[in-house]
Structure formats: C-alpha cells, structure tokens
Design an enzyme around this catalytic site. Structure first.
Site, PDB file in Angstrom:
ATOM      1  N   MET A   1     -10.613   7.220   8.259  1.00 45.71           N
ATOM      2  CA  MET A   1     -10.905   7.848   7.090  1.00 45.71           C
ATOM      3  C   MET A   1     -11.929   8.496   6.644  1.00 45.71           C
ATOM      4  SD  MET A   1      -9.983   4.177   4.438  1.00 45.71           S
ATOM      5  CE  MET A   1     -11.158   3.499   5.781  1.00 45.71           C
TER       6      MET A   1
ATOM      7  N   LYS B   1      -3.654   3.008  -2.433  1.00 49.02           N
ATOM      8  CA  LYS B   1      -4.495   3.698  -3.467  1.00 49.02           C
ATOM      9  C   LYS B   1      -4.306   5.333  -2.562  1.00 49.02           C
ATOM     10  CE  LYS B   1      -8.444   0.331  -3.689  1.00 49.02           C
ATOM     11  NZ  LYS B   1      -7.078  -1.021  -3.332  1.00 49.02           N
TER      12      LYS B   1
ATOM     13  N   ASP C   1       0.645  -1.005   0.215  1.00 48.62           N
ATOM     14  CA  ASP C   1       0.115   0.123  -0.054  1.00 48.62           C
ATOM     15  C   ASP C   1       0.535   1.098  -0.023  1.00 48.62           C
ATOM     16  OD1 ASP C   1      -2.345  -1.772  -0.280  1.00 48.62           O
ATOM     17  OD2 ASP C   1      -2.115  -1.342   1.804  1.00 48.62           O
TER      18      ASP C   1
END
Length: 265
Positions: free
Chosen positions: A173, A58, A37
C-alpha cells in the site's frame, strides 16, 4: 450442521482463488453471511451462493464503510446466531485490521476463528520471479506498510533503521509514498542503484511488473508507476528476476483457476 453465532476471519489470499486454503474454502461454503473486502476474487463468493454478501471494501480516499461500522456489522449478524465469514484479501493479520476486528468481537463475547491467508507480501514477489531471501544476497526481509495512518497512535515507520538492518523490503500500500521512501532510504545509506520492483495485481490475469532503481523515484514526475494495488520490493534480490528460470505468472492459468475440485476434510 454449520457452526452458528460466531465469526471466522478468513484470508482470501492475493487474488488467484486457487491460493485459498482448504480450511478457508470449507468455512466460506458454510457461511450464512460473508463480509468481504473489495479485492476479494468474486469466484470465492460464488462458493457460497446462498450466503448474504456484504461489501465493506475500502478504496483509496473513499472508505464508504468505516472500521467501526464493520465491527458493528460483524457483531450484529453473529449476535443473531449466524455464522459470519469475514473474508479479507491476503492474510487477516498482515495490515488487514484483523487484530482490531478480533478485539471488537471478543469485547462483544463473539467466538472467533482466524484462518491465515497467503499474503501478497510473499505471493507478489514470488509471482514476479523474485525470492525475498537468497543465500548470496539477502538474509533478512521486512514487510512494511507504505500508508501512514494518522488516526492511530502507532509509531511511524523508521526507514533509516530499516535501511541499515534489513536486506529486502516489501512495501504494501505504498505506491504513492515511494518518492519519500526512496529519499529516506538513500539518505540513510542505501545505494541509489538499489533495484526496485513494482508488482500490480499479483497472481491475477492483470498482473504487471516494472523494475527500476531507488534513484528513479526521487523525481515523482518521472518515477515508474502502476495502478493500485501494488506491492513494492526493494533490494538486491530484485536483480534476480529473470535469472532463475521462473516465468511471470501465466495469465491464462490464473484466469482458469478452479475451486470446484477442492474438497475440505
């Protein structure tokens, strides 16, 4: 001999490479391929200098590699008899889509091992000097995503139920969603004066923390903000920050964390 033709989902922890598990380190060092990641500390990749590295990170609004493509990458390399480490920030099964990846690998007949990691949901409050539970203030806590995913059928977060049922909320998030979250919690009975902490890049040299109240987030233009990645902690335990004799993370300590002395059994 290194294990072959299988995948290990390894939790890389919240940022400080010193918080990686011993098992995770052993598997990284044995990897033929590391699929990682964006937020994985580069020091962890350096532990496998001969491994092929594939960045599938991402970014908000810029998912250059789709989840389906990640599944295909894992299956492809493991299917060729290689040992693949899927290195994921935090813990693979805490909003890391680890469950989806295990499902895809199982469907392809690929053996999988899951190695838990230290989730930012616990590490970030601790690094900022905030206990998520406390005998006088909080008997419960919940870890919640602040990022709604319109591509899935999962139910939306029931903020009204959480407002009444849980003492401490840890939101991952969710920095952009905090104004809406604050409105929902206050509308469900949470005090506007409930303390909130925003913790950026926990356990790294870039760590920063700001505190406010729920009411401060009702005005999106005037609300405190920090750049992603951010963990938000909502609850009375935030008021303990600075009272427990815990210093904010020492940036120098995080910057000089070493793995070289760690040896797996």
């Amino acid at each position: 001999m290194s294990p072959r033709g299988r995948v290990a989902l390894v939790g890389a922890g919240p940022g400080d490479p010193g918080l990686l598990t011993v098992r995770g380190l052993a598997l990284i060092r044995a990897a033929d391929v590391i699929v990682h990641d964006r937020l994985v500390n580069p020091a962890l990749l350096d532990e496998a200098p001969s491994a092929e590295r594939i960045d599938v990170g991402k970014r908000p609004g810029a998912h250059t590699v789709s989840q389906a493509e990640i599944h295909a990458i894992l299956v492809h390399h493991a299917g060729r008899g290689r040992f693949v480490v899927r290195l994921k920030g935090g813990d693979p099964f805490v909003f890391g889509r680890g469950g989806e990846e295990v499902q895809a690998l199982a469907a392809a007949g690929i053996a999988v091992e899951v190695v838990p990691g230290v989730s930012a949901a616990l590490a970030a409050p601790a690094a900022a000097g905030i206990p998520v539970t406390h005998r006088s203030l909080a008997a419960s806590f919940a870890v919640v995503t602040g990022q709604e995913d319109e591509t899935t059928t999962r139910p939306p977060v029931d903020w009204a139920a959480l407002a009444a049922a849980v003492n401490t909320l840890v939101v991952l998030m969710g920095s952009r969603a905090l104004p809406g979250i604050a409105r929902a919690l206050i509308g469900a009975g949470r005090s506007p004066e409930t303390p909130v902490a925003l913790i950026h890049a926990a356990t790294t040299p870039a760590q920063a923390t700001v505190t406010a109240t729920l009411a401060a987030f009702l005005d999106p233009d005037g609300a405190p903000a920090l750049p992603a990645p951010v963990v938000a902690v909502i609850g009375d335990v935030v008021g303990l920050r600075g009272q427990l004799g815990l210093a904010e993370l020492d940036a120098a300590q995080a910057a000089t964390a070493h793995l070289s002395g760690r040896r797996a059994p």
